[in-house]
Scaffold this active site. Sequence first.
Site, short mmCIF file in Angstrom:
data_model
loop_
_atom_site.label_atom_id
_atom_site.label_comp_id
_atom_site.label_asym_id
_atom_site.label_seq_id
_atom_site.Cartn_x
_atom_site.Cartn_y
_atom_site.Cartn_z
N LYS A 13 -35.14 -17.24 10.18
CA LYS A 13 -35.35 -17.16 11.63
C LYS A 13 -36.26 -15.98 12.02
CE LYS A 13 -30.82 -15.20 12.49
NZ LYS A 13 -31.19 -13.80 12.22
N ARG A 84 -25.24 -13.35 19.21
CA ARG A 84 -24.59 -13.49 17.90
C ARG A 84 -23.17 -14.03 18.05
NH1 ARG A 84 -28.70 -11.12 14.43
NH2 ARG A 84 -27.69 -10.88 12.45
N ARG A 118 -36.99 -11.03 -0.33
CA ARG A 118 -37.48 -10.61 0.99
C ARG A 118 -37.93 -9.14 1.02
NH1 ARG A 118 -34.50 -11.75 6.62
NH2 ARG A 118 -32.79 -10.46 5.84
N ARG A 149 -34.93 -4.42 2.84
CA ARG A 149 -33.92 -3.99 3.81
C ARG A 149 -32.67 -3.50 3.10
NH1 ARG A 149 -33.34 -8.57 8.39
NH2 ARG A 149 -31.18 -7.89 8.18
N ARG A 160 -22.44 -10.78 5.76
CA ARG A 160 -23.18 -11.24 6.95
C ARG A 160 -23.04 -12.75 7.11
NH1 ARG A 160 -28.65 -8.99 5.17
NH2 ARG A 160 -29.53 -10.14 6.92
#
Length: 202
Positions: A13, A84, A118, A149, A160
């Site tokens: 996203k 969220r 990522r 990250r 998460r």
Amino acid sequence: MKIVLLGKPLSGKGTQAQVLSRTLKIPLISVGELLRKEIAKKSSLGRKAAPYTLQGRLVPDFLILPLVKKHLTKKSFILDGFPRDLAQAQALEKIISLDFVIGISCSNILIRKRILARRSCERCGKIYGLDVHPKKKNTCSCGGKLMRRKDDIPYTVYKRLAVYQKQSTPLISFYKKKRIYYKVSGDKDTSSVSQDILRIVS
Ligand code: AMP
């Protein structure tokens, strides 16, 4: 146009929000990115939010809502990472009415592969991954350095994912009832997903 992107962590996203923002020339508001900037600056908000992000938990609303309100423009935006949960969706509804909520589905197998791939630019925030590679190793097209990250480690990603499942999935039926929810498959390559989203919003 006011668009929200929903999806599991590493569903793409953030990447799609950046593509959409560039293509439609609409400002992007990425709440995770705003938080990471505050954390990097070691601001009062950043210091309070950091432990939550490192543990993969949601940052409390008394910190998040003022941050989002500060950045929401009344005209057009792509919102990534907000709402969220239902409480945030209800808070958003009081400020603005949305045009599209795009849910990006993604298999857990692909998410697992993406965790290690990522990288994002420490300067402009551009995201690279399995099918978006930098031209020069570890360097963004803007010249910034690519970083991993801190919350992209398997343990935190699984946390998460659990938080998403419990707190964010009720948003799907919330927005379906309002008839503004559209689902796309995030299991395709980046440009196919972008085309699917563009078909919906144009
Ligand atoms: P993201 O960049 O969207 O993956 O978000 C990274 C982290 O920032 C999340 O795991 C949360 O800790 C925090 N965060 C981002 N958006 C929100 C939000 N709307 N409410 C609470 N915490 C958030």
